[in-house]
Design an enzyme around this catalytic site. Structure first.
Site, PDB file in Angstrom:
ATOM      1  N   GLU A 112       0.960  -1.311  -0.006  1.00  0.00           N
ATOM      2  CA  GLU A 112       0.027  -0.001   0.158  1.00  0.00           C
ATOM      3  C   GLU A 112       0.871   1.217   0.173  1.00  0.00           C
ATOM      4  O   GLU A 112       1.911   1.117   0.286  1.00  0.00           O
ATOM      5  CB  GLU A 112      -0.787  -0.088   1.145  1.00  0.00           C
ATOM      6  N   LYS A 114       2.034   4.712   1.554  1.00  0.00           N
ATOM      7  CA  LYS A 114       2.189   5.190   2.862  1.00  0.00           C
ATOM      8  C   LYS A 114       1.652   6.775   2.961  1.00  0.00           C
ATOM      9  O   LYS A 114       2.318   7.530   2.029  1.00  0.00           O
ATOM     10  CB  LYS A 114       3.477   5.138   3.704  1.00  0.00           C
ATOM     11  N   ASP A 116       0.709  10.428   3.846  1.00  0.00           N
ATOM     12  CA  ASP A 116       1.495  11.410   4.930  1.00  0.00           C
ATOM     13  C   ASP A 116       0.447  12.563   5.307  1.00  0.00           C
ATOM     14  O   ASP A 116       0.473  13.215   4.688  1.00  0.00           O
ATOM     15  CB  ASP A 116       2.679  12.073   4.096  1.00  0.00           C
ATOM     16  N   TYR A 225      -7.113   0.093   7.250  1.00  0.00           N
ATOM     17  CA  TYR A 225      -6.715  -0.896   8.285  1.00  0.00           C
ATOM     18  C   TYR A 225      -7.994  -1.113   9.274  1.00  0.00           C
ATOM     19  O   TYR A 225      -8.610  -0.203   9.610  1.00  0.00           O
ATOM     20  CB  TYR A 225      -5.686  -0.363   9.414  1.00  0.00           C
ATOM     21  N   LYS A 311      10.230   3.884   3.592  1.00  0.00           N
ATOM     22  CA  LYS A 311      10.103   5.377   3.310  1.00  0.00           C
ATOM     23  C   LYS A 311      11.042   5.736   1.986  1.00  0.00           C
ATOM     24  O   LYS A 311      11.840   5.286   1.941  1.00  0.00           O
ATOM     25  CB  LYS A 311      10.644   6.077   4.284  1.00  0.00           C
ATOM     26  N   CYS A 405      19.793  46.555   8.375  1.00  0.00           N
ATOM     27  CA  CYS A 405      18.822  46.552   7.654  1.00  0.00           C
ATOM     28  C   CYS A 405      19.255  46.690   6.098  1.00  0.00           C
ATOM     29  O   CYS A 405      19.759  47.623   5.881  1.00  0.00           O
ATOM     30  CB  CYS A 405      17.577  47.399   7.888  1.00  0.00           C
ATOM     31  N   CYS A 408      17.105  49.999   4.958  1.00  0.00           N
ATOM     32  CA  CYS A 408      17.322  51.389   5.574  1.00  0.00           C
ATOM     33  C   CYS A 408      18.614  51.583   6.265  1.00  0.00           C
ATOM     34  O   CYS A 408      18.764  52.596   6.865  1.00  0.00           O
ATOM     35  CB  CYS A 408      16.061  51.702   6.387  1.00  0.00           C
ATOM     36  N   CYS A 423      14.416  44.561  11.952  1.00  0.00           N
ATOM     37  CA  CYS A 423      14.675  45.867  11.803  1.00  0.00           C
ATOM     38  C   CYS A 423      13.680  46.773  12.703  1.00  0.00           C
ATOM     39  O   CYS A 423      12.526  46.639  12.490  1.00  0.00           O
ATOM     40  CB  CYS A 423      14.517  46.446  10.363  1.00  0.00           C
ATOM     41  N   CYS A 429      11.368  52.388   7.562  1.00  0.00           N
ATOM     42  CA  CYS A 429      11.992  51.547   6.666  1.00  0.00           C
ATOM     43  C   CYS A 429      11.162  51.070   5.541  1.00  0.00           C
ATOM     44  O   CYS A 429       9.847  50.768   5.932  1.00  0.00           O
ATOM     45  CB  CYS A 429      12.181  50.072   7.357  1.00  0.00           C
TER      46      CYS A 429
HETATM   47  S1  IVH Z   1      -1.142   0.512   9.016  1.00  0.00           S
HETATM   48  C1  IVH Z   1      -0.354  -1.300  13.339  1.00  0.00           C
HETATM   49  N1  IVH Z   1      -1.096   1.633   6.610  1.00  0.00           N
HETATM   50  O1  IVH Z   1       2.010   5.409   9.396  1.00  0.00           O
HETATM   51  C2  IVH Z   1      -0.135  -0.566  11.848  1.00  0.00           C
HETATM   52  N2  IVH Z   1      -0.428   2.999   8.327  1.00  0.00           N
HETATM   53  O2  IVH Z   1       3.854   4.671  11.350  1.00  0.00           O
HETATM   54  C3  IVH Z   1      -1.380   0.466  11.477  1.00  0.00           C
HETATM   55  N3  IVH Z   1       0.212   5.339   7.503  1.00  0.00           N
HETATM   56  O3  IVH Z   1       0.026   5.784  12.269  1.00  0.00           O
HETATM   57  C4  IVH Z   1      -1.051   1.371  10.448  1.00  0.00           C
HETATM   58  N4  IVH Z   1      -0.350   4.741   5.490  1.00  0.00           N
HETATM   59  O4  IVH Z   1      -0.692   7.073  10.367  1.00  0.00           O
HETATM   60  C5  IVH Z   1      -0.854   1.656   7.664  1.00  0.00           C
HETATM   61  N5  IVH Z   1      -1.272   2.413   4.403  1.00  0.00           N
HETATM   62  C6  IVH Z   1      -0.914   2.723   5.545  1.00  0.00           C
HETATM   63  C7  IVH Z   1      -0.278   3.703   6.070  1.00  0.00           C
HETATM   64  C8  IVH Z   1      -0.172   4.078   7.477  1.00  0.00           C
HETATM   65  C9  IVH Z   1       0.101   5.901   6.342  1.00  0.00           C
HETATM   66  C10 IVH Z   1       0.490   6.120   9.133  1.00  0.00           C
HETATM   67  C11 IVH Z   1      -0.236   6.026  10.023  1.00  0.00           C
HETATM   68  C12 IVH Z   1       0.492   5.166  11.026  1.00  0.00           C
HETATM   69  C13 IVH Z   1       1.838   5.409  10.625  1.00  0.00           C
HETATM   70  C14 IVH Z   1       2.601   4.279  11.329  1.00  0.00           C
END
Ligand code: IVH
Length: 675
Positions: A112, A114, A116, A225, A311, A405, A408, A423, A429
């Site tokens: 999946e 991740k 942000d 999840y 990451k 500055c 000025c 400043c 200024c």
């Molecule tokens: S699973 C027990 N899936 O990453 C694990 N987390 O460091 C439950 N996050 O707090 C998390 N994308 O905020 C999971 N596809 C994804 C995710 C994800 C982002 C974040 C989430 C979590 C942190 C884990």
């Protein structure tokens, strides 16, 4: 003929469905116009028939303005984090470890994105969203249900029938890049601090007290999840597909694979492709798919052994530092900016990077001519993260922060425990003077839209304006001779300036640009001190007694009025005809019938909207508060006040006042005033 209740329920079901089509499936069946029409029809019906109130109605998406401090809720299952790695070698280790621990049994991996953003845990009971809680410390989080209900991609009511009676689903709340950029543009125009990245913007928004502002911020959510005692399948991936059928937004970038090679194919594909996604991602999450196998693998103290986050390396470029420029803001703060050899980074050409302050420059040990590393990450403005010291050959001088500055020549100052230099020459200024005028004319201040920063610059350079009062002395006949402005523009401009004399007092107060006096604070001050002369005479003590005015703001107001030049400015603006008092109309409607009362609003109303009741409370000297406590004077209760509120009110002996009683009360006709 359908009964009212049937009509309401049909509209609700239809709107839930269209909402899902539009926001989750991206495949609307009806026009926006038709959608709005149905929503309004439902709103009208609900308002006329509060007996059919439903806290999961699609109309709840618009948010309420009820302020409240979030209550903390314990998570049924703790919210753990994931083990992180930047190395492909460690991904292999993770995979091999899982294989060993599962005794060479076959297993699949769900790959999946991740996301942000900020994580959220949603609880559904009998297909209805009952709570939304932030991660908090992992054990307990903030109850942000009202705010989350404004997010259109989160279903309030599930589709189908095969969902478990009770379950939790977790995911990430995100602010799409496009929304983030627009929000920051608006904030820049209002001189409000910018959000550093969409993650901060999303979590900041989720914690706002006012859910109608949350609704306007257009957050999105991806779920990844599911937890519960009776989930439909043993496969995590299969459960997510089910969740998609129930109406949740599940990422299309989710794959179930059977080999390590396929895991790496997924990682490599998305490392570049993720730049085309509408939201921020910072890696890939790999999860052993079978829940039974997940259970076998178990957890370490902090994170599951069945999952890992890989990451992405933040994108970095290396380029030459040519010089440093220093910008001076409206308040005199100095921002150092690095000028670089243009370099390609995450799809754009970067020529400049922010250096924030003197300590950062010192910490990097920067020299002019250095080869520096630039990163963009989630941040809007790229930043310099390091120097390639190996490449340091024949570089120029070490960068020393300026002491005067650049605009000025005044000696710069730095307050103890503040990072920024500034400043102090706020009287002469140029960028500070121009900045104050630019703020004065903005939309939320005096809204003089015939003027912009370029015209301010032009008028300033022609020596025609030095402060905001000078604007009102501009003359359409002399302007074309004294500046490069044409006759027609000059006439329009002066007319727009003249019209601004009608702008009401609270906005004028905001326009003056007193430090820390933003739009809301200006409104509070104007209400507490209905004329500028009263505000001028206010003591520190008077000021901090006003709701939400603290010592920092109060000191700043006192300092501003202690300056003789500011007093003269106000006198000139008064002569020009600006509003320095609350209007007769506003004043004549004000009473102190609710003075000293803390009032909680709850339920659904028929005579006025919640917003209108809030305004009425303020108009009559009362204070609208979010949650019930021993200090609450009474609850203004409409239909269907929440059961937990009712219980709390009864327990604390707080009086409940209905709409009619309240309206009589502010008319001065009701003895209940002594509550
Ligand atoms: S699973 C027990 N899936 O990453 C694990 N987390 O460091 C439950 N996050 O707090 C998390 N994308 O905020 C999971 N596809 C994804 C995710 C994800 C982002 C974040 C989430 C979590 C942190 C884990």
């Amino acid at each position: 003929m359908a009964t009212i209740q049937q009509q309401i329920e049909t509209l609700r079901a239809e709107l839930h469905r269209h909402n899902h089509n539009y926001y989750v499936l991206n495949a609307p069946e009806i026009t926006d116009f038709e959608f709005d029409r149905m929503m309004r029809e439902l709103q009208d019906l609900e308002q006329a028939h509060p007996e059919f109130y439903d806290e999961n109605s699609p109309t709840m998406r618009v948010g309420s303005d009820l302020s409240k401090v979030f209550s903390q809720v314990a998570h049924k299952y703790p919210m753990l984090s994931l083990g992180n790695t930047y190395s492909e070698g460690e991904v292999t280790d993770f995979y091999e470890r899982a294989r060993k621990m599962l005794g060479d049994e076959e297993f699949e991996i769900c790959c999946e994105m991740k996301y942000d953003g900020t994580s959220i845990s949603l609880t559904y009971e009998n297909g209805l969203l009952v709570s939304a809680v932030t991660r908090g410390d992992g054990v307990k989080g903030d109850d942000v249900t009202d705010n989350v209900k404004t997010i259109r991609t989160i279903p309030l009511k599930l589709q189908g029938t095969d969902y478990p009676k009770n379950f939790e689903i977790r995911g990430e709340i995100l602010m799409p890049w496009s929304v983030f950029e627009k929000l920051n543009e608006e904030r820049a125009a209002n001189e409000e601090p910018l959000f550093a990245n969409p993650r901060n913007a999303a979590s900041g928004t989720l914690k706002l007290q006012n859910s109608s502002v949350v609704a306007s911020r257009k957050l999105d959510a991806y779920l990844y999840y599911m937890l519960g005692e009776e989930l439909p399948c043993d496969g995590h991936y299969e459960n997510l597909q089910k969740a998609r059928e129930w109406g949740f937004k599940i990422s299309d970038a989710t794959r179930k694979v059977g080999t390590l090679q396929e895991v790496f194919d997924f990682i490599h594909y998305w490392d570049t492709e993720r730049k085309n996604l509408p939201v921020a991602t910072d890696g890939i999450v790999l999860k052993v798919n079978s829940l039974r196998q997940q259970k076998n693998l178990g957890y370490t103290a902090k994170s599951p052994r069945w999952a890992i986050a890989y990451k992405f390396q933040a994108e970095r470029a290396c380029t030459r530092l040519n010089s440093i420029s220093y910008q001076v803001g409206r308040t005199g703060a100095i921002t150092p900016v690095a000028n670089l050899d243009p370099v390609q980074l995450s799809g754009t050409v970067v020529k400049r990077a922010s250096l924030h302050n003197a300590d950062i420059i010192e910490g990097l040990d920067l020299h002019i001519g250095d080869m520096v590393y630039v990163e963009k990450g989630g941040e809007i403005i790229p930043k310099i993260t390091g120097v390639d010291k190996e490449a340091r050959f024949m570089v120029g001088d070490k960068v020393k922060f300026i002491t005067r500055c650049p605009e000025c020549g005044t000696q710069l100052m730095r307050n103890e425990d503040e990072a920024a230099h500034y400043c102090p020459n706020d009287k002469a200024c140029p960028p500070q003077l121009k900045g104050k005028i630019e703020h004065f004319i903005t939309r939320k201040a005096m809204n003089i839209d015939k003027l912009g920063p370029e015209t301010v610059d032009l008028l300033y350079n022609a020596g025609l304006i030095r402060n905001v009062a000078d604007l009102y002395d501009l003359h359409p006949q002399t302007l074309p001779r004294l500046s490069r402005i044409g006759q027609r523009s000059a006439t329009n401009m002066v007319e727009a300036i003249r019209q601004s004399t009608e702008v009401p007092y609270p906005r004028v107060l905001f326009a003056l640009g007193i430090r820390y006096v933003g739009e809301t604070v200006a409104k509070k001050l104007a209400n507490a001190f209905p004329t500028i002369d009263q505000l001028k005479e206010a003591t520190l003590d008077d000021l901090i007694h006003v709701d939400e005015i603290g010592e920092r703001i109060a000191q700043s107001v006192i300092r501003w009025f202690a300056d003789e030049d500011n007093l003269q400015l106000i006198e000139r603006l008064k002569v020009a005809g600006l509003q320095f008092e609350l209007s007769e109309e506003v004043l004549s409607e004000r009473t102190d019938r609710l003075a000293g009362k803390s009032i909680v609003i709850s339920g659904v109303f028929t005579h006025h909207s919640r917003d209108e009741y809030k305004a009425l409370i303020e108009k009559h000297g009362g204070k609208n508060v979010g949650s019930i406590s021993g200090k609450t004077s009474f609850i203004l209760a409409g239909e269907n006040m929440g059961p937990s509120k009712l219980e709390k009110a009864t327990k604390l002996g707080v009086a409940i006042v209905n709409e009619e009683e309240f309206l009589k009360m502010i008319e001065g006709e009701n003895a209940l005033i002594n509550i």
